[in-house]
Write a protein that holds these residues in place. Structure first.
Motif, mmCIF file in Angstrom:
data_model
loop_
_atom_site.group_PDB
_atom_site.id
_atom_site.type_symbol
_atom_site.label_atom_id
_atom_site.label_comp_id
_atom_site.label_asym_id
_atom_site.label_seq_id
_atom_site.Cartn_x
_atom_site.Cartn_y
_atom_site.Cartn_z
ATOM 1 N N GLY A 3 31.034 58.720 67.247
ATOM 2 C CA GLY A 3 31.324 60.065 67.731
ATOM 3 C C GLY A 3 30.704 60.361 69.079
ATOM 4 O O GLY A 3 30.919 61.449 69.624
ATOM 5 N N LYS A 43 33.909 69.861 64.750
ATOM 6 C CA LYS A 43 33.946 69.704 66.205
ATOM 7 C C LYS A 43 34.475 68.330 66.574
ATOM 8 O O LYS A 43 35.394 68.205 67.386
ATOM 9 N N LEU A 44 33.889 67.299 65.971
ATOM 10 C CA LEU A 44 34.300 65.948 66.362
ATOM 11 C C LEU A 44 35.725 65.626 65.922
ATOM 12 O O LEU A 44 36.418 64.858 66.559
ATOM 13 N N TRP A 45 36.179 66.232 64.846
ATOM 14 C CA TRP A 45 37.520 65.906 64.349
ATOM 15 C C TRP A 45 38.620 66.736 64.993
ATOM 16 O O TRP A 45 39.759 66.277 65.105
ATOM 17 N N GLY A 100 33.061 58.836 61.540
ATOM 18 C CA GLY A 100 33.034 59.034 62.986
ATOM 19 C C GLY A 100 31.867 59.838 63.492
ATOM 20 O O GLY A 100 31.808 60.156 64.679
ATOM 21 N N ARG A 131 34.929 73.359 54.174
ATOM 22 C CA ARG A 131 33.864 72.551 53.564
ATOM 23 C C ARG A 131 33.237 71.590 54.559
ATOM 24 O O ARG A 131 32.191 71.011 54.311
ATOM 25 N N TRP A 132 33.889 71.367 55.685
ATOM 26 C CA TRP A 132 33.294 70.502 56.703
ATOM 27 C C TRP A 132 32.054 71.162 57.288
ATOM 28 O O TRP A 132 31.913 72.375 57.258
ATOM 29 N N THR A 133 31.196 70.334 57.900
ATOM 30 C CA THR A 133 30.119 70.901 58.700
ATOM 31 C C THR A 133 30.671 71.233 60.094
ATOM 32 O O THR A 133 31.749 70.761 60.475
ATOM 33 N N ARG A 167 29.606 70.209 62.902
ATOM 34 C CA ARG A 167 29.687 69.024 63.763
ATOM 35 C C ARG A 167 30.904 68.165 63.405
ATOM 36 O O ARG A 167 31.578 67.608 64.275
ATOM 37 N N GLN A 168 31.184 68.090 62.110
ATOM 38 C CA GLN A 168 32.355 67.337 61.648
ATOM 39 C C GLN A 168 33.631 67.980 62.189
ATOM 40 O O GLN A 168 34.514 67.291 62.724
ATOM 41 N N PHE A 224 29.929 61.860 57.578
ATOM 42 C CA PHE A 224 31.387 61.944 57.597
ATOM 43 C C PHE A 224 31.902 60.872 58.551
ATOM 44 O O PHE A 224 31.168 60.426 59.433
ATOM 45 N N PRO A 243 36.188 59.452 67.182
ATOM 46 C CA PRO A 243 35.947 60.115 65.887
ATOM 47 C C PRO A 243 37.234 60.504 65.163
ATOM 48 O O PRO A 243 37.293 60.443 63.923
ATOM 49 N N ALA A 244 38.265 60.867 65.903
ATOM 50 C CA ALA A 244 39.533 61.224 65.244
ATOM 51 C C ALA A 244 40.186 59.978 64.653
ATOM 52 O O ALA A 244 40.864 60.053 63.627
ATOM 53 N N ARG A 251 37.975 69.033 67.859
ATOM 54 C CA ARG A 251 37.573 69.496 69.182
ATOM 55 C C ARG A 251 37.213 70.986 69.204
ATOM 56 O O ARG A 251 36.997 71.564 70.269
ATOM 57 N N ARG A 283 29.350 69.595 79.374
ATOM 58 C CA ARG A 283 28.358 69.186 78.383
ATOM 59 C C ARG A 283 27.894 67.777 78.683
ATOM 60 O O ARG A 283 28.662 66.947 79.160
ATOM 61 N N ARG A 304 29.250 61.992 52.492
ATOM 62 C CA ARG A 304 27.956 62.648 52.224
ATOM 63 C C ARG A 304 27.212 61.951 51.090
ATOM 64 O O ARG A 304 26.569 62.569 50.259
ATOM 65 N N ASP A 308 43.871 73.992 60.860
ATOM 66 C CA ASP A 308 43.359 72.659 61.208
ATOM 67 C C ASP A 308 42.008 72.406 60.571
ATOM 68 O O ASP A 308 41.469 71.297 60.658
ATOM 69 N N TYR A 348 40.097 58.381 71.430
ATOM 70 C CA TYR A 348 39.116 59.364 70.962
ATOM 71 C C TYR A 348 38.591 58.890 69.603
ATOM 72 O O TYR A 348 39.209 59.129 68.558
ATOM 73 N N ASN A 394 27.155 75.620 67.569
ATOM 74 C CA ASN A 394 27.197 74.368 68.311
ATOM 75 C C ASN A 394 25.828 74.139 68.958
ATOM 76 O O ASN A 394 25.268 75.051 69.545
ATOM 77 N N VAL A 395 25.282 72.943 68.808
ATOM 78 C CA VAL A 395 23.990 72.657 69.432
ATOM 79 C C VAL A 395 24.173 72.667 70.953
ATOM 80 O O VAL A 395 25.006 71.924 71.470
ATOM 81 N N ARG A 432 38.454 59.174 61.426
ATOM 82 C CA ARG A 432 38.980 60.080 60.390
ATOM 83 C C ARG A 432 40.337 59.591 59.889
ATOM 84 O O ARG A 432 40.576 59.502 58.687
#
Ligand SMILES: Cc1cc2nc3c(=O)[nH]c(=O)nc-3n(C[C@H](O)[C@H](O)[C@H](O)COP(=O)(O)OP(=O)(O)OC[C@H]3O[C@@H](n4cnc5c(N)ncnc54)[C@H](O)[C@@H]3O)c2cc1C
Ligand SMILES: Cc1cc2nc3c(=O)[nH]c(=O)nc-3n(C[C@H](O)[C@H](O)[C@H](O)COP(=O)(O)OP(=O)(O)OC[C@H]3O[C@@H](n4cnc5c(N)ncnc54)[C@H](O)[C@@H]3O)c2cc1C
Lengths: 431, 376
Positions: free
Chosen positions: B44, A376-378, B39, A369-371, A373-374, B37, B149-150, A380, B301, B169, A365, B147, A404-405, B153
């Motif tokens: 997000g 995580k958000l995409w 979202g 190359r993603w960060t 945070r990217q 990137f 951000p997804a 989970r 969180r 970027r 999944d 949701y 993860n922050v 994307r």
């Protein structure tokens, strides 16, 4: 003195491992009122948290005695949930959540294991090496169960010995680095006869088991539970039947609370100066959370932190404490370099292998190359119950991602409890 | 504009991705530029409630149209978009709020939005865990949660398959008379530029009356079935609408994952990066006050995001006359997820010269604005 939003303690120590205990004693010896918080049922941290104090090594018993004699208060089963400021934490005191104020704060939060994913690592019966140690310390008996331990570095030895003592049929100990690395590291210990003696003692305890270098797990198999482990062993593939597999690859400092407080992090450890001060005024840090280095050096760092937090002028750089601190930090640097995971370990996960257990995110999944945070958000990843405590160190190794922050609350408290501690008494909660 | 307009869209939040896709589907040549990137901005951090609000007739009209467009889009979204038509249940704490709910039914109906009044018994049948003693509610079954951000994307990937050029970027430094200048150096020319940079839009278009309005959220562990609808207090209207003061309101969302998302707060504190513990405490106290069962739910969180707010609570959608060929699609405050679809439709119609599905006049970016946003 505990909680109740009352008067602050002089020194609050988070973590009751060697670093935390020695810092508590150092501060208490200087007349300070000290409170130590620890998640565990008993003081001692990862290494000294035995059910039976009599079974502890002498140095551990001595420290526990010194803590008692110094009048330090220890709150067990206490978890820090949040930091309102460096002098006020929100703490879960075994179910009662309250604010705890303090004049000085020492972080001695230790380290967690780095679990690198391989096919089958989420099967029941597969645990971390430290995880196995903790299970044994909390009373797990292995009664003839076949155990394989695979990982890296000096931690393999005490855990292998403990497994045998707990009745395991220890079938294999696998060290991922080549023999020459392990041997060179051992040579480096020659200046420390006590460490050598300890290592020999441990090896004697599991003398009937093969300890193989250049050897690592490639997969675990089993139907509902691990039954077989596949190893790459000195260039050849082998399979070993087992009931337990303890596999992990080194330790990572626990820095979540430090990050909530705004302390600077260097690499993966809390940044400290020679008096163990962090970059946030009033906050010191000691032990593994400032870099993984073992109990002896952690004791020295704790003592330095305890003295500094109690207001002592910084000691001479040449003092024996400082020398022990320096050699501990040197040891940490060597550990990190010598026992870094080999690249093969970073490519074991297949597209189907789970990376984030909480959210069921698989290797396929994710695009490296993603960060962080990217991703995580995409996907989970890291958003679950553990907030990346498990997959974070793995992703740092596999993809070079940041952790993860952390955000409050730490440790997933009950909503009502946390809310109660956040609301100021003079604020009604109405808008 | 020329027959095959070529357009640069700046920002791949919900608004920019929806707009880029809409333009491409209408035949424009599109480049979507995103500094990070898709979202990762306010999109997000959002609750993802697709909701018809009726603070003003203009807002209601755009919400109603936007929600219809979400309904059309929903079937083509991937599962990761977690689109769920759970409906909104507006909670009336007392008879006065219940009466206010009754009034909203008529205005909703005028825009084809179904809503039904729920009496006290009905309320507890729908949501048994609400605290006793509430007066009733207003159920809007067509509202949804998602949701975001997804989805941003997925829309970006779909846009790429529609020949939209995607530049991630890649940060836009400034607008030029004929396109944009990139922070990494170089310029890109285009017949038109759409600024969909959310709260960051005023950096590209000085004088754009958008200010960040910070909001906190808290997510729980998995408690499937604890709540079934997005729950919002009807009293929310008071808290969301005093522009200056910090406020909290009861706003609770069931996630597809079985979690509940607890909101929400509003503050004008610039881009402040600290958790406001006292406000968070008040927000959680308000939530547990309405739903006592929340006391026993674990929370994983908290976080905050910044709503791109305007002083009159309407978004800025349309041309920005001070700069030729520059279009604005920003300033949606707490409704940018909901309104992304309708916003895209207005921009597409504007750029292609077709008839917009909603009257765009109230959203003109250069309309007179109350003073507050300008001052901030
Ligand atoms: C509908 C929905 C559901 C969600 N569900 C979950 C969930 O179940 N679990 C969960 O954990 N999250 C969940 N999220 C939250 C997600 O983690 C956040 O939306 C989001 O990414 C904002 O989180 P954050 O600011 O806490 O952390 P991040 O997104 O990680 O952002 C941290 C920010 O801090 C900045 N930063 C890092 N270090 C520093 C520094 N030293 N100084 C200054 N800035 C720094 C980074 O640049 C970054 O912008 C959900 C989000 C949505 C929209
Ligand atoms: C706590 C909270 C809860 C919310 N809940 C809801 C809700 O339930 N329902 C709802 O409808 N709305 C909600 N919102 C509002 C919603 O999040 C926003 O209105 C919406 O996300 C705005 O989308 P956007 O595309 O305009 O902005 P963004 O998502 O911020 O996207 C802008 C993008 O532009 C990029 N960008 C900026 N400057 C540049 C540049 N110079 N060059 C290149 N790229 C650039 C950014 O990186 C970003 O990705 C909520 C907001 C918050 C904070």
């Amino acid at each position: 003195m505990i909680g109740t939003r009352g008067a602050p303690v002089d020194v609050l120590v988070v973590g009751a491992g060697p670093a935390g205990l020695s810092s508590a004693v150092a501060a208490a010896d200087r007349g300070k009122q000290v409170l130590v918080l620890d998640l565990g049922l008993r003081a001692g941290g990862q290494i000294w948290r035995h059910r039976d104090e009599a079974a502890l090594p002498r140095v551990a018993r001595q420290w526990l005695q010194r803590v008692r004699a110094a009048g330090v208060t220890i709150a067990s089963s206490a978890r820090v949930l949040d930091a309102l400021s460096p002098d006020e934490l929100v703490v879960d005191f075994g179910g009662r959540i309250d604010r705890q104020r303090t004049r000085a704060l020492i972080l001695a939060t230790g380290a967690k294991e780095r679990l690198l994913p391989f096919p089958g690592w989420t099967l029941p019966g597969v645990v971390g090496i430290g995880g196995l140690q903790a299970l044994i310390k909390s009373g797990l008996t292995l009664n003839g169960s076949r155990v394989v331990i695979a990982g890296t570095g000096p931690l393999l030895f005490p855990v292998a010995a403990a497994a045998v003592a707990a009745g395991a049929d220890l079938v294999r100990v696998a060290e991922q680095v080549p023999l020459r690395t392990a041997a060179a590291f051992a040579m480096g210990l020659l200046a420390k006869p006590s460490a050598i003696r300890q290592a020999i003692g441990y090896r004697w305890a599991f003398r009937n088991t093969a300890y193989r270098t250049d050897s690592w797990v490639t997969a675990a198999e089993g139907d509902g539970r691990v039954r077989r482990v596949l190893l790459r062993d000195r260039g050849r593939s082998t399979a070993i039947d087992c009931d337990w597999l303890a596999a992990s690859c080194g330790l990572c400092p626990n820095t979540e609370l430090a990050e909530l407080l705004g302390c600077a992090i260097d690499g993966d450890a809390i940044r400290v100066d020679t008096s163990q001060a962090t970059t946030v005024a009033g906050v010191w840090a000691a032990g593994e959370c400032t870099g993984v280095k073992g109990d002896i050096a952690a004791l020295a760092e704790g003592e330095i932190a305890g003295r500094a937090a109690a207001g002592d002028a910084p000691g001479s750089r040449r003092s024996s404490l400082q020398r022990r601190r320096e050699s501990g930090r040197e040891f940490a640097r060597r550990l990190a370099i010598d026992f870094a995971p080999r690249t093969e370990l970073l490519h074991l996960a297949g597209a189907d292998t789970i990376i984030c257990r909480c959210e069921d995110v698989r290797r396929g999944d994710i695009d490296p190359r993603w960060t962080q945070r990217q991703a995580k958000l995409w996907t989970r990843i890291g958003m679950g119950e553990c907030q990346g405590a498990v997959c974070g160190p793995a992703c740092a190794a596999l993809f070079g991602w940041q952790a993860n922050v952390p955000r409050p609350p730490l440790g997933a408290p009950l909503c009502g409890d946390w809310a109660g501690a956040l609301v100021d008494e003079d604020v009604s909660g109405e808008r | 504009m020329s027959r095959t307009p070529d357009v640069i869209v700046i920002g791949a939040g919900m608004v920019g991705t929806m707009t880029a896709l809409g333009l491409a589907e209408a035949g424009a040549r599109v480049t979507l530029i995103e500094g990070e990137f898709p979202g990762g901005g306010s999109t997000g951090a959002a609750m993802g409630h697709i909701v018809v609000m009726d603070d003003s007739p203009e807002q209601l009209a755009l919400c109603a149209h936007s929600r219809d467009r979400w309904h059309q889009l929903a079937a083509s979204l991937p599962a990761s978009g977690e689109h769920d038509r759970c409906g909104t249940l507006w909670i009336a704490a007392d008879d006065a709020e219940f009466a206010a709910g009754r009034q909203r039914i008529a205005s909703y109906a005028a825009h084809g939005v179904d809503a039904e009044l729920v009496d006290q018994r009905g309320l507890y049948q729908l949501e048994p865990h609400l605290r006793p003693g509430l007066a009733g509610g207003l159920l809007v079954p067509g509202d949804a949660v998602c949701y975001p951000p997804a989805i941003a994307r997925a829309l970006t990937e779909r846009a790429a398959s529609q020949n939209v050029t995607i530049k991630l970027r890649t940060h836009v430094d400034s607008l030029t008379p004929h396109g944009v200048r990139l922070s990494e150096g170089g310029t890109m020319a285009a017949g038109g530029v759409v600024v969909a940079a959310g709260v960051a839009s005023p950096r590209l278009v000085p004088g754009l009356p958008i200010v960040p309005r910070k909001g906190h959220l808290v997510i729980s562990d998995r408690r499937p079935g604890l709540v079934r609808h997005q729950l919002v207090e009807l009293g929310y209207l008071h808290s969301a609408h005093t522009f200056g003061a910090a406020s909290v309101a009861f706003n609770l969302q069931p996630r597809r994952t079985g979690q509940v998302l607890i909101g929400s707060s509003r503050e004008l504190v610039g881009f402040d990066q600290e958790i406001n513990h006292a406000l968070l405490g008040a927000m959680l106290a308000r939530a547990t006050g309405f739903l006592p069962a929340l006391h026993q739910v674990r929370v994983l969180r908290s976080w905050f995001g910044f709503r791109p707010a305007t002083a009159d609570k309407l978004p800025l959608i349309g041309p920005w006359p001070a700069l030729g060929n520059v279009w604005i699609a920003a300033g949606h405050e707490g409704l940018g997820i909901t309104l992304a679809t309708g916003t895209a439709d207005i921009i597409v119609a504007g750029i292609l010269g077709t008839t917009p599905p909603v009257n765009p006049e109230p959203f003109r970016p250069d309309r007179p604005m109350p003073a507050m946003a300008r001052a901030a």
